[in-house]
Structures are given as C-alpha cells and as structure tokens.
Design an enzyme around this catalytic site. Structure first.
Site, PDB file in Angstrom:
ATOM      1  CB  SER A 139      -0.857  -0.001   1.264  1.00  0.00           C
ATOM      2  OG  SER A 139      -1.493   1.263   1.447  1.00  0.00           O
ATOM      3  CE1 TYR A 152      -3.892  -1.977   5.609  1.00  0.00           C
ATOM      4  CE2 TYR A 152      -3.402   0.286   4.954  1.00  0.00           C
ATOM      5  CZ  TYR A 152      -3.750  -1.017   4.626  1.00  0.00           C
ATOM      6  OH  TYR A 152      -3.948  -1.364   3.305  1.00  0.00           O
TER       7      TYR A 152
HETATM    8  P1  NDP Z   1     -11.781  -5.722   0.694  1.00  0.00           P
HETATM    9  O1  NDP Z   1     -12.197  -5.431   2.104  1.00  0.00           O
HETATM   10  O2  NDP Z   1     -12.768  -5.515  -0.398  1.00  0.00           O
HETATM   11  O3  NDP Z   1     -11.213  -7.210   0.572  1.00  0.00           O
HETATM   12  C1  NDP Z   1     -10.428  -7.785   1.569  1.00  0.00           C
HETATM   13  C2  NDP Z   1     -10.390  -9.290   1.348  1.00  0.00           C
HETATM   14  O4  NDP Z   1      -9.540  -9.844   2.352  1.00  0.00           O
HETATM   15  C3  NDP Z   1     -11.754  -9.933   1.489  1.00  0.00           C
HETATM   16  O5  NDP Z   1     -11.931 -10.885   0.483  1.00  0.00           O
HETATM   17  C4  NDP Z   1     -11.689 -10.615   2.849  1.00  0.00           C
HETATM   18  O6  NDP Z   1     -12.431 -11.835   2.803  1.00  0.00           O
HETATM   19  C5  NDP Z   1     -10.197 -10.952   2.922  1.00  0.00           C
HETATM   20  N1  NDP Z   1      -9.764 -11.184   4.291  1.00  0.00           N
HETATM   21  C6  NDP Z   1      -9.716 -10.314   5.329  1.00  0.00           C
HETATM   22  N2  NDP Z   1      -9.298 -10.942   6.444  1.00  0.00           N
HETATM   23  C7  NDP Z   1      -9.082 -12.244   6.095  1.00  0.00           C
HETATM   24  C8  NDP Z   1      -8.656 -13.396   6.801  1.00  0.00           C
HETATM   25  N3  NDP Z   1      -8.367 -13.348   8.113  1.00  0.00           N
HETATM   26  N4  NDP Z   1      -8.544 -14.561   6.136  1.00  0.00           N
HETATM   27  C9  NDP Z   1      -8.831 -14.632   4.807  1.00  0.00           C
HETATM   28  N5  NDP Z   1      -9.247 -13.575   4.094  1.00  0.00           N
HETATM   29  C10 NDP Z   1      -9.367 -12.399   4.735  1.00  0.00           C
HETATM   30  O7  NDP Z   1     -10.475  -4.826   0.463  1.00  0.00           O
HETATM   31  P2  NDP Z   1      -9.563  -4.574  -0.843  1.00  0.00           P
HETATM   32  O8  NDP Z   1      -9.907  -5.490  -1.934  1.00  0.00           O
HETATM   33  O9  NDP Z   1      -9.583  -3.117  -1.112  1.00  0.00           O
HETATM   34  O10 NDP Z   1      -8.133  -4.904  -0.226  1.00  0.00           O
HETATM   35  C11 NDP Z   1      -7.371  -6.011  -0.600  1.00  0.00           C
HETATM   36  C12 NDP Z   1      -5.942  -5.777  -0.158  1.00  0.00           C
HETATM   37  O11 NDP Z   1      -5.441  -4.582  -0.745  1.00  0.00           O
HETATM   38  C13 NDP Z   1      -5.739  -5.620   1.354  1.00  0.00           C
HETATM   39  O12 NDP Z   1      -4.544  -6.273   1.707  1.00  0.00           O
HETATM   40  C14 NDP Z   1      -5.596  -4.109   1.532  1.00  0.00           C
HETATM   41  O13 NDP Z   1      -4.831  -3.785   2.668  1.00  0.00           O
HETATM   42  C15 NDP Z   1      -4.897  -3.731   0.253  1.00  0.00           C
HETATM   43  N6  NDP Z   1      -5.068  -2.357  -0.183  1.00  0.00           N
HETATM   44  C16 NDP Z   1      -6.307  -1.768  -0.294  1.00  0.00           C
HETATM   45  C17 NDP Z   1      -6.416  -0.456  -0.710  1.00  0.00           C
HETATM   46  C18 NDP Z   1      -7.727   0.252  -0.796  1.00  0.00           C
HETATM   47  O14 NDP Z   1      -7.740   1.503  -0.778  1.00  0.00           O
HETATM   48  N7  NDP Z   1      -8.859  -0.426  -0.934  1.00  0.00           N
HETATM   49  C19 NDP Z   1      -5.226   0.308  -1.110  1.00  0.00           C
HETATM   50  C20 NDP Z   1      -3.978  -0.400  -0.939  1.00  0.00           C
HETATM   51  C21 NDP Z   1      -3.918  -1.680  -0.516  1.00  0.00           C
HETATM   52  P3  NDP Z   1     -13.313 -12.423   4.003  1.00  0.00           P
HETATM   53  O15 NDP Z   1     -13.795 -11.268   4.815  1.00  0.00           O
HETATM   54  O16 NDP Z   1     -14.416 -13.182   3.310  1.00  0.00           O
HETATM   55  O17 NDP Z   1     -12.373 -13.336   4.718  1.00  0.00           O
HETATM   56  C1  8X3 Z   2      -5.032   1.565   1.647  1.00  0.00           C
HETATM   57  C2  8X3 Z   2      -4.615   2.911   1.176  1.00  0.00           C
HETATM   58  O1  8X3 Z   2      -4.294   5.338   1.923  1.00  0.00           O
HETATM   59  O2  8X3 Z   2      -6.171   4.116   2.875  1.00  0.00           O
HETATM   60  O3  8X3 Z   2      -3.927   0.771   1.829  1.00  0.00           O
HETATM   61  O4  8X3 Z   2      -3.937   3.638   3.579  1.00  0.00           O
HETATM   62  S1  8X3 Z   2      -4.762   4.040   2.467  1.00  0.00           S
END
Ligand code: NDP
Ligand code: 8X3
Length: 252
Positions: A139, A152
């Site tokens: 991220s 985070y």
């Molecule tokens: P979502 O919340 O849409 O998706 C997160 C996914 O992670 C879900 O499928 C959830 O599935 C899964 N998850 C969470 N905890 C667990 C667990 N303990 N075991 C297995 N699966 C888990 O978020 P995003 O798609 O946006 O995020 C995906 C990744 O990208 C994350 O690592 C996030 O930190 C990163 N990210 C996101 C950004 C954003 O702005 N959205 C920017 C930069 C990075 P379930 O709950 O069914 O287990």
């Molecule tokens: C998610 C992006 O800017 O919300 O990783 O931390 S930010």
C-alpha cells in the site's frame, strides 16, 4: 495445461476482481476467504469459464492453511501465480487511544497470514519455475506516513521489505515477486476500516474518482504476464485526485 492462480481474500474487492480477470484469460483458480457464501457465488459465476476451487480459509489459521495447501487436488498443484491480497485496516484513531485488539488483527492478517500462504505455496511456485510470480498487496501506507495509519501502514512496510527480501532468496528459481502499492481504491476496505459507517465510506470516495478493483486486477494481470525474464519489483499507483499533503506543523 492452463496456468493456476491462488488468490487470498477473493470474496470482495481486488481479490474478486482478479478472479474475474484471470478467469477471462482461462487461468485455473484457487479462490479463498472466510465468507463461504461469497466464495461459492464467485465459483458458480466463473465455473463456466474455467476450473475454480473455492477454499474457505482464514489466513490467520496456520493449521488450517497447512492442511488445505497440503491437500490441494493434483490439477491445482503447480502454481503459476499467488496473489497475497487478504488484508485489512481497522480504525483511524490515534495510536495512543486505539484498540489494541485491532492491532493484533492487522498484524495477524496482513503479516502472519501473508507469511503462511507465502511459505506454504512457495514450493509449488518453484516447481512451476520460470514465469511464476507472487504479487503482494502492499500500500502507499507502507511508503508514506499519515495520521491513524500506525500499525496498518507498518504492516504494509513489512510486506514491502519482505517482498524485496524474498527476491534475494528466490534468485535462480525463476519465481518473481512484486509489491503492489495502491493508494485510494474503492472497495469494502473502507467499510471494514470504519466499522460499517456508510456515511464515512461515501465521504471518503465522493468526488475523488478512486481507483476501482478492476483497475487493480488489470495491473496485476499485466504484472503476472510480463515476459519470464522481467520482475516488476514494486509499483505504486494513486488516483489522479490523490497527492501528498504538506508536512504538518503543530503550533502552540
Ligand atoms: P476488501 O475489504 O474488499 O477485501 C479484503 C479481502 O480480504 C476480502 O476478500 C476478505 O475476505 C479478505 N480477508 C480479510 N481478512 C481475512 C482473513 N483473516 N482470512 C482470509 N481472508 C481475509 O479490500 P480490498 O480489496 O480493497 O483490499 C485487498 C488488499 O489490498 C488488502 O490487503 C488491503 O490492505 C490492500 N489495499 C487496499 C487499498 C484500498 O484503498 N482499498 C489500497 C492499498 C492496498 P473475508 O472477509 O471473506 O475473509
Ligand atoms: C489503503 C490505502 O491510503 O487508505 O492501503 O492507507 S490508504
């Protein structure tokens, strides 16, 4: 034989979008996450296009991860790709008042869960050899500090350094590693972070033209389809609407 991809956190956001993008190109998929209904729906949606194996898995559960991965069916046993996507942020309160349980959950999921899937699946990626690759979801929070990011952001800094370190150990195996570092993207991520507060979610994305999960999926598809001699080490992306703020100054 079609290439096989393992995706953690495929029940929403980036993970689900990646499943759809790679299915379009005929990749076999192992999709995992905790919400069984969502996984099954996605598997049903994609099963006309490709082979899909849904695995209900909590990445924090090391024993369950070990068992599931040790027992992958033969046709899913050699992996061309791993997307370490499962992850979350919880809360935005300052470090001095935030909930310590939320820190535990972020460390257990974003760091330890990613370590389990990586270590357990690496032998299968190495079996595939040249052209195989891991994409880790880092991220911008791992690169740049901001208030309320504390653990985070620190977990994502861990993911970045771990990704670079892995490359050193994997030299000679043909397996590639990329740390993808997105900024503001619209997904359930913010609903989870804000404890389900829809108004705050709307305010976060409103008028900002954030990156969409499909944009991330397209980027990951590009990364994993580079020629086998190319490694994209890290890639940071933001929506055009997002930039850095001035250094904050506290005045008496
Ligand atoms: P979502 O919340 O849409 O998706 C997160 C996914 O992670 C879900 O499928 C959830 O599935 C899964 N998850 C969470 N905890 C667990 C667990 N303990 N075991 C297995 N699966 C888990 O978020 P995003 O798609 O946006 O995020 C995906 C990744 O990208 C994350 O690592 C996030 O930190 C990163 N990210 C996101 C950004 C954003 O702005 N959205 C920017 C930069 C990075 P379930 O709950 O069914 O287990
Ligand atoms: C998610 C992006 O800017 O919300 O990783 O931390 S930010």
């Amino acid at each position: 034989m079609q290439p096989t991809l393992f995706i953690t956190g495929a029940t929403s956001g980036f993970g689900a979008a990646c499943a759809r993008r790679f299915a379009q190109a005929g990749w076999s998929l192992i999709i995992s996450g905790r919400r069984e209904d969502r996984l099954q729906e996605l598997a049903d949606e994609l099963s006309g296009q490709t082979e899909v194996l849904p695995l209900v898995l909590d990445v924090r559960d090391r024993a369950a991860m070990e068992t599931a991965i040790a027992n992958l069916p033969e046709q899913f046993s050699s992996l061309r790709g791993l997307i370490n996507n499962a992850g979350l942020a919880l809360g935005t309160e300052p470090a001095q008042v935030c909930d310590l349980d939320q820190w535990d959950t972020m460390v257990d999921t974003n760091i330890k869960g990613l370590l389990y899937s990586t270590r357990l699946l690496l032998p299968r990626l190495i079996t595939h050899g040249a052209g195989a690759g891991i994409v880790n979801l880092g991220s911008i929070a791992g690169n740049w500090p901001y208030p309320g990011s504390h653990v985070y952001g620190a977990t994502k800094a861990f993911v970045r350094q771990f990704s670079l370190n892995l490359r050193c150990d994997l030299q000679g195996t043909g397996v590639r590693v990329t740390n993808l570092e997105p900024g503001l993207c619209e997904s359930e991520f913010s609903l989870v972070r804000f404890g389900g507060d829809q108004a705050r979610y709307d305010a976060t994305y409103g008028g900002a033209s954030p990156i969409q999960p499909e944009d991330i999926a397209e980027t990951i598809f590009w990364i994993l389809n580079q020629p086998a001699h190319i490694n994209i080490n890290s890639l940071e992306l933001m929506p055009v609407s997002q930039a850095w703020n001035n250094f904050a100054i506290h005045r008496e």
